[in-house]
Scaffold this motif. Structure first.
Motif, mmCIF file in Angstrom:
data_model
loop_
_atom_site.group_PDB
_atom_site.id
_atom_site.type_symbol
_atom_site.label_atom_id
_atom_site.label_comp_id
_atom_site.label_asym_id
_atom_site.label_seq_id
_atom_site.Cartn_x
_atom_site.Cartn_y
_atom_site.Cartn_z
ATOM 1 N N TYR A 1 36.159 47.743 37.162
ATOM 2 C CA TYR A 1 36.154 48.850 38.112
ATOM 3 C C TYR A 1 37.553 49.249 38.558
ATOM 4 C CZ TYR A 1 34.992 51.510 42.334
ATOM 5 O OH TYR A 1 34.893 52.486 43.280
ATOM 6 N N LEU A 2 38.459 48.301 38.716
ATOM 7 C CA LEU A 2 39.746 48.582 39.343
ATOM 8 C C LEU A 2 40.920 48.625 38.372
ATOM 9 C CD1 LEU A 2 39.396 46.338 42.546
ATOM 10 C CD2 LEU A 2 38.927 48.787 42.327
ATOM 11 N N LYS A 3 40.842 47.969 37.238
ATOM 12 C CA LYS A 3 42.011 47.853 36.373
ATOM 13 C C LYS A 3 42.250 49.121 35.557
ATOM 14 C CE LYS A 3 42.019 42.817 35.861
ATOM 15 N NZ LYS A 3 41.969 41.674 34.921
ATOM 16 N N ARG B 1 20.092 40.451 39.504
ATOM 17 C CA ARG B 1 20.711 39.135 39.676
ATOM 18 C C ARG B 1 21.877 39.139 40.648
ATOM 19 N NH1 ARG B 1 21.796 41.975 35.483
ATOM 20 N NH2 ARG B 1 23.916 42.307 34.696
ATOM 21 N N GLY B 2 22.463 40.326 40.912
ATOM 22 C CA GLY B 2 23.646 40.421 41.753
ATOM 23 C C GLY B 2 24.906 40.130 40.959
ATOM 24 N N GLU B 3 25.967 40.837 41.293
ATOM 25 C CA GLU B 3 27.246 40.643 40.615
ATOM 26 C C GLU B 3 28.360 40.583 41.654
ATOM 27 O OE1 GLU B 3 27.525 43.948 37.960
ATOM 28 O OE2 GLU B 3 26.498 42.909 36.339
ATOM 29 N N PRO B 4 29.410 39.798 41.416
ATOM 30 C CA PRO B 4 30.504 39.719 42.390
ATOM 31 C C PRO B 4 31.424 40.927 42.299
ATOM 32 C CG PRO B 4 30.967 38.293 40.524
ATOM 33 C CD PRO B 4 29.588 38.850 40.299
ATOM 34 N N TYR B 5 31.837 41.428 43.447
ATOM 35 C CA TYR B 5 32.823 42.508 43.480
ATOM 36 C C TYR B 5 34.152 41.963 42.928
ATOM 37 C CZ TYR B 5 35.626 46.394 45.238
ATOM 38 O OH TYR B 5 36.469 47.474 45.335
ATOM 39 N N PRO B 6 34.907 42.780 42.163
ATOM 40 C CA PRO B 6 36.137 42.274 41.536
ATOM 41 C C PRO B 6 37.202 41.865 42.545
ATOM 42 C CG PRO B 6 35.926 44.655 41.249
ATOM 43 C CD PRO B 6 34.620 44.174 41.786
ATOM 44 N N CYS B 7 38.027 40.922 42.112
ATOM 45 C CA CYS B 7 39.102 40.388 42.966
ATOM 46 C C CYS B 7 40.484 40.762 42.453
ATOM 47 C CB CYS B 7 38.989 38.868 43.067
ATOM 48 S SG CYS B 7 37.516 38.316 43.960
ATOM 49 N N GLU B 8 40.540 41.518 41.344
ATOM 50 C CA GLU B 8 41.815 41.946 40.795
ATOM 51 C C GLU B 8 41.790 43.448 40.564
ATOM 52 O OE1 GLU B 8 43.563 38.590 37.964
ATOM 53 O OE2 GLU B 8 41.536 39.191 37.348
ATOM 54 N N GLY B 9 42.964 44.045 40.549
ATOM 55 C CA GLY B 9 43.050 45.473 40.289
ATOM 56 C C GLY B 9 44.459 45.889 39.981
ATOM 57 N N GLU B 10 44.769 47.139 40.274
ATOM 58 C CA GLU B 10 46.109 47.676 40.058
ATOM 59 C C GLU B 10 47.003 47.379 41.261
ATOM 60 O OE1 GLU B 10 46.384 51.691 37.739
ATOM 61 O OE2 GLU B 10 44.811 51.870 39.248
ATOM 62 N N PRO B 11 48.309 47.490 41.070
ATOM 63 C CA PRO B 11 49.195 47.439 42.237
ATOM 64 C C PRO B 11 48.808 48.543 43.224
ATOM 65 C CG PRO B 11 50.461 47.240 40.213
ATOM 66 C CD PRO B 11 49.059 47.577 39.799
ATOM 67 N N GLY B 12 48.718 48.209 44.458
ATOM 68 C CA GLY B 12 48.334 49.182 45.482
ATOM 69 C C GLY B 12 46.875 49.108 45.870
ATOM 70 N N ASP B 13 46.032 48.482 45.054
ATOM 71 C CA ASP B 13 44.610 48.398 45.383
ATOM 72 C C ASP B 13 44.369 47.552 46.625
ATOM 73 O OD1 ASP B 13 43.865 50.061 43.365
ATOM 74 O OD2 ASP B 13 43.132 48.508 42.016
ATOM 75 N N PHE C 1 40.831 60.949 50.208
ATOM 76 C CA PHE C 1 40.704 61.720 48.971
ATOM 77 C C PHE C 1 41.618 61.126 47.895
ATOM 78 C CE2 PHE C 1 40.488 64.865 52.561
ATOM 79 C CZ PHE C 1 39.106 64.940 52.610
ATOM 80 N N PRO C 2 41.339 59.928 47.421
ATOM 81 C CA PRO C 2 42.208 59.319 46.403
ATOM 82 C C PRO C 2 42.240 60.165 45.138
ATOM 83 C CG PRO C 2 40.135 58.115 46.614
ATOM 84 C CD PRO C 2 40.181 59.083 47.745
ATOM 85 N N GLN C 3 43.430 60.387 44.611
ATOM 86 C CA GLN C 3 43.612 61.282 43.457
ATOM 87 C C GLN C 3 44.388 60.575 42.356
ATOM 88 O OE1 GLN C 3 44.403 65.567 43.946
ATOM 89 N NE2 GLN C 3 46.276 65.264 42.786
ATOM 90 N N GLY D 1 36.054 53.126 47.295
ATOM 91 C CA GLY D 1 36.080 54.326 46.463
ATOM 92 C C GLY D 1 37.352 54.422 45.643
ATOM 93 N N LYS D 2 37.198 54.468 44.317
ATOM 94 C CA LYS D 2 38.337 54.639 43.424
ATOM 95 C C LYS D 2 37.941 55.599 42.312
ATOM 96 C CE LYS D 2 41.897 52.213 40.821
ATOM 97 N NZ LYS D 2 42.571 50.916 40.581
ATOM 98 N N PRO D 3 38.737 56.674 42.101
ATOM 99 C CA PRO D 3 38.372 57.649 41.069
ATOM 100 C C PRO D 3 38.336 57.000 39.688
ATOM 101 C CG PRO D 3 40.117 58.509 42.490
ATOM 102 C CD PRO D 3 39.975 57.049 42.801
ATOM 103 N N SER D 4 37.357 57.413 38.905
ATOM 104 C CA SER D 4 37.242 56.905 37.542
ATOM 105 C C SER D 4 36.377 57.837 36.720
ATOM 106 C CB SER D 4 36.631 55.503 37.529
ATOM 107 O OG SER D 4 36.415 55.069 36.209
#
Length: 752
Positions: A80-82, A324-336, A410-412, A677-680
Motif C-alpha cells: 500500500y505505501l511503498k 481472516r484480517g490482515e496487518p496494516y503495513p509498518c513500512e513505506g516511503e520517506p515522509g509516510d 489533499f495528498p497529491q 489516505g495515500k493516492p494510488s
C-alpha cells in the motif's frame, strides 16, 4: 359561536409559530439516517449509474473496482505505501518465481536465452484457512446436500438478494477455485476482456475456448437466444492444461515462452478465485430475471461483501465475518511516518464495518456534501478529486482558509494513468482507410486534428481541476521505457523545437495537412460538403462537463472542422464501443501494473475492443507494431527493451490512432477523521486501509452545519403578520354582517 371564534383566533395566531418550530426542529440537512455518522462506516458517492459488471471475469472498468477489489482476492497485491510499487502475496504464501522448460520439457537455467524457453512454470502455494464470505450458494442441509442448487422458479419466488435466503454457508478457499476462474475466461456467456491476452499465454486456453463454445452450444440447443435462464456451464468437466491444482493448496500455471509481466496479472481481479458453487447457484431458473448473478452479487474471500444493491441509487458493502484480517503495513516511503501513514502499524484490517456508496450525479453537490462533512471521501476510485479542491484553494484565500481550518487533506502525486482522444481505426473517415491512398489521407487528417487540439492549453491552463502534463506518446513517465519529459522524448508530428523549447506546431501547418487530406478549409474537395465528425463522449453532458465539450468543439473549429457531440452515460458508451460504432472518443487508462506493456497493449491488434472485447479501444492494427510488441513482452528491463519501446512509440506517433492527451495529476480528498489516505493507481482495495473516527465526524458535522435561523424566524414573522391581517379582516367582515342593511327587516323578539 363565540367560543368557536375564539378558538379560531388562537389557532390563527399560534399556527405560524408551530410551523416555524416544526421547521426548526427538522433542520437537519444530512443525507444519511439519524445516527449514521456515529457508526463505523465509510461514506462515499458514485455518479451516473451502478457498476456494469461485478463479475471478476468481465469487470475491467474503474467505477467497478471499489466493489470487486473489496470482495475478491487475487493471488498477489501491491504494497500500500511503498513506491516504486512492490508486489506482495495476498492469498498466496509468497510471490512465486517461475522456472523455465525447453521444447522437450527439460528444465533450463534461470538465465537461459529467450529463444530456448518454450514454457514458464509457476507453482504457487496458497495460504490455508481462508474462508469465503457467507452466501446461500454454499448452504447445505444435514446430509451435506446443497440447499439451493436445485431451486425451482416457484421456490425462488420474488427473492432479489442473497440475503433473502434463510440459510448461508461458507467453505475454505482451495486451488481449484483459481483453476475454475481461469477456465471461465473461455466462456461465451459474458464479456471476457482479457481472454485475448490470457489465451496467448496460458497453455491450452485457446483450444479450451473452442471446446467450451461447442459444449455450450449443446447445452443451449433449443433455447431462445433471449432466454435469461441458461443451464449451468460446469467448467470442472474439462481440464485446462495451463492451470491445474497440484493439491488443495498448490496451483500450477504454465505460460508459453517467457513473459515477465505475468506476475502482474496475478494481482488483478481477473485472477481472483471463483467458486463453482456460485455459478451453479446463479444458474437456477429465474435468478437472472431477479437480478441475482455475479454481475451484482460477488462471492469472494475479500474483506467486504455486498449486502445492499439498489440499482443506480445505493450500494452497501459490509465486513466479511469470515475474513481472516490482515496487518496494516509498518513500512513505506520517506515522509509516510510524518504524514501519519504508519500510525496504525500492525493493527488488523479492515478498520471500518461498512462502506456506503450513494449516487450523486453532479460534481457541485458532491463537493458540497464533502465540505459539509457528509462524505468521508468524495469517491473511492477517482484519483482527481484532490486536484479539484487544490484548485479551489489556489483561486480563493477565503476557500483556502476554510479548507485549512476544517483540516481537509489533499495528498497529491503523479502516477501511471492517462486521458486521450481516440480515433476508431474501423471508421472510414478517421480510421485506417481501405486503400493506400485513403490511408495516407486519413493519417494526415489525424495529424491535423492532433496538432489542433492544444492539450497544454486545455488541461494545463484552463481545466486545472483535471490538470496534468501534455503527453507525447502512450508510455507514461515513471515507467521504464518512457522518454516523456526528456529532450528526445517529444512527438515530432505535433511539436517542434523552437529556440530549444518544445512547442506545438502551428494551426497553419494543421490546415495544410487538412487540405492534403482532401478537406481544404474543412470541406470535402469532391463534394464541397463540410467535414462533420462525431465525438462520442463517455458521460452524460452535465453542466460542469459542458465547458470541456465546448472547448473540444473549438479545437476542431480552429481548422474549420465541425465536431458533433454524441454524449451518453457510461454504460451506453461501453455498448457502442463494444460494437465498434464510435468515431472519435474520449478515453482514459489507469495503469494495471508498473510496466510499459500495460500501456502499449492498449494499441496491440489482437487486443482490439471489436471484435475481441479487448482493451485496444481504438481497434488499432499494425503488423510491425504487433511484432515488436511480442518481442518486447519477453524482455526484462534493459537496453534491448528500451530500443523496442522506442521503435513502437515511433510507429504509433506516425499512425496517430490517438491524440495523445495528457498525464493527469493524482490527488485524493480526505476528511480530518479519515485516516491512512495515500493516492494510488495500482492499489484498488482502498477501503480496507481507511480508518474513520466516528466521534470526530459527529462533532465536526454539528460544528459545520449550524442551522441558519433567521430565514425561518423571518418566515414565522411573515406568517404571524398574515395571520393578524387575516384576523382583522375576518373581524371586520363579522361586524359588517351584523349591521342591518337598507331594506332589511330587523329581527323581532320572537325570531331572535
Amino acid at each position: 359561536m363565540g367560543a368557536s371564534l375564539r378558538r379560531l383566533r388562537v389557532w390563527l395566531c399560534v399556527a405560524p409559530l408551530m410551523a416555524a418550530a416544526m421547521a426548526l426542529t427538522g433542520c437537519n440537512n444530512s443525507p444519511w439516517p439519524d445516527g449514521a455518522a456515529a457508526t463505523n462506516t465509510l461514506f462515499n458517492s458514485f455518479d451516473e449509474r451502478s457498476p456494469r459488471y461485478l463479475d471478476p471475469t468481465a469487470s475491467y472498468s474503474n467505477p467497478e473496482t471499489p466493489y470487486t477489489y473489496s470482495a475478491y482476492e487475487p493471488l498477489y497485491a501491491y504494497h500500500y505505501l511503498k513506491r516504486p510499487y512492490q508486489l506482495i502475496p495476498k492469498t498466496a504464501q509468497e510471490v512465486a518465481k517461475p522456472y523455465y522448460l525447453d521444447k522437450a520439457g527439460q528444465r533450463l537455467p534461470d538465465d537461459a536465452p529467450v529463444a530456448q524457453i518454450a514454457e514458464s512454470v509457476y507453482d504457487i502455494r496458497l495460504k490455508k484457512g481462508i474462508q469465503y464470505a457467507p452466501h446461500p450458494a454454499f448452504a447445505k442441509n444435514d446430509k451435506g446436500e446443497y440447499l439451493y442448487h436445485q431451486l425451482t422458479r416457484e421456490q425462488l419466488g420474488d427473492r432479489r438478494s442473497p440475503w433473502e435466503f434463510e440459510k448461508q454457508g461458507t467453505r475454505e478457499l482451495v486451488a481449484d477455485d483459481y483453476v475454475y476462474a481461469f477456465k471461465r475466461h473461455a466462456t461465451t456467456r459474458i464479456e471476457t476482456p482479457i481472454f485475448a491476452i490470457f489465451s496467448e499465454y496460458v497453455i491450452g486456453l485457446k483450444d479450451y475456448a473452442a471446446m467450451v463454445k461447442a459444449e455450450d452450444a449443446k447445452l443451449l440447443a433449443g433455447l431462445s437466444e433471449s432466454s435469461q435462464d441458461k443451464p449451468f456451464l460446469d467448467f470442472r468437466r474439462w481440464p485446462l492444461a495451463g492451470v491445474q491444482a497440484l493439491d488443495s493448496h498448490t496451483l500450477r500455471m504454465r505460460i508459453k515462452g517467457k513473459y515477465p509481466q505475468w506476475k502482474y496479472w496475478l494481482a488483478m481481479t481477473f485472477s481472483s478465485p471463483v467458486p463453482w458453487e456460485a455459478d451453479a447457484f446463479y444458474a437456477r431458473p429465474g435468478m437472472n430475471a431477479n437480478g441475482l448473478s455475479l454481475v451484482r452479487w460477488p462471492v469472494g474471500t475479500g474483506p467486504f461483501m455486498m449486502t445492499e444493491y439498489v440499482q443506480d441509487r445505493r450500494h452497501v458493502m459490509k465486513r466479511n465475518p469470515h475474513f481472516r484480517g490482515e496487518p496494516y503495513p509498518c513500512e513505506g516511503e520517506p515522509g509516510d511516518k510524518a504524514a501519519g501513514l504508519l500510525d496504525d502499524c500492525g493493527k488488523t484490517m479492515p478498520f471500518v464495518d461498512s462502506v456506503v456508496s450513494t449516487i450523486v450525479k453532479e460534481k457541485v453537490p458532491r463537493k458540497e456534501m464533502f465540505k459539509q462533512g457528509y462524505l468521508d471521501v468524495p469517491e473511492i476510485e477517482r484519483p482527481e478529486w484532490g486536484v479539484e479542491f487544490r484548485v479551489d484553494m489556489d483561486d480563493s484565500d477565503r476557500v483556502k482558509r476554510q479548507y485549512e481550518e476544517r483540516g481537509f487533506s489533499f495528498p497529491q502525486t503523479t502516477d501511471i494513468n492517462n486521458w486521450y482522444l481516440g480515433f476508431n481505426w474501423l471508421d472510414p473517415v478517421v480510421g485506417k482507410g481501405d486503400t493506400p491512398e485513403q490511408q495516407l489521407k486519413n493519417r494526415k487528417l489525424r495529424h491535423a486534428l492532433s496538432i489542433a487540439i492544444d492539450w497544454e492549453e486545455g488541461y494545463g491552463r484552463i481545466f486545472r481541476a483535471k490538470g496534468g502534463v501534455a503527453a507525447h506518446g502512450p508510455v507514461p513517465p515513471g515507467i521504464f521505457g518512457s522518454r516523456e519529459g526528456t529532450p528526445e522524448g517529444y512527438n515530432k508530428i505535433t511539436h517542434k523545437l523552437v529556440n530549444g523549447q518544445v512547442v506545438r506546431r502551428s494551426i497553419d501547418e494543421a490546415k495544410q495537412l487538412l487540405a492534403e487530406a482532401g478537406y481544404p478549409s474543412g470541406r470535402d474537395a469532391k463534394t464541397g460538403k463540410p467535414l462533420v465528425l462525431n465525438y462520442d463522449y463517455q458521460r452524460a453532458p452535465t453542466p460542469e462537463l459542458k465547458s470541456e465539450l465546448d472547448w473540444m468543439v473549438k479545437q476542431f473549429a480552429k481548422i474549420d472542422v465541425q465536431l458533433e457531440i454524441r454524449a451518453t452515460d457510461y454504460n451506453q458508451f461501453q455498448d457502442k464501443v463494444l460494437k465498434g460504432k464510435q468515431q472519435i472518443f474520449w478515453w482514459g487508462w489507469l495503469g494495471d501494473y508498473p510496466d510499459a506493456e500495460n500501456f502499449l497493449f492498449l494499441l496491440y491488434g489482437p487486443n482490439a475492443k471489436y471484435p475481441n472485447q479487448g482493451e485496444n479501444t481504438a481497434n488499432y492494427s499494425s503488423p510491425e507494431y504487433d511484432r515488436l510488441y511480442r518481442l518486447m513482452q519477453t524482455l526484462e528491463d534493459g537496453p534491448e527493451k528500451q530500443k523496442l519501446i522506442d521503435q513502437m512509440v515511433d510507429i504509433v506517433r506516425e499512425d496517430a490512432p490517438w491524440s495523445w492527451g495528457y498525464w493527469p495529476y493524482v490527488a485524493l480528498a480526505f476528511q480530518p477523521w479519515t485516516h491512512n489516505g495515500k493516492p494510488s493507481i495500482l492499489v484498488r482495495d482502498l477501503p480496507k486501509y481507511y480508518r474513520v473516527d466516528p466521534a470526530l465526524r459527529v462533532a465536526k458535522q454539528s460544528e459545520w452545519n449550524h442551522p441558519v435561523w433567521w430565514p425561518l424566524l423571518a418566515m414565522a414573522a411573515v406568517l404571524l403578520l398574515l395571520a393578524v391581517l387575516a384576523w382583522r379582516g375576518y373581524g371586520l367582515r363579522q361586524r359588517l354582517t351584523a349591521r342591518p342593511g337598507r331594506g332589511a327587516v330587523p329581527p323581532t323578539a320572537e325570531t331572535a
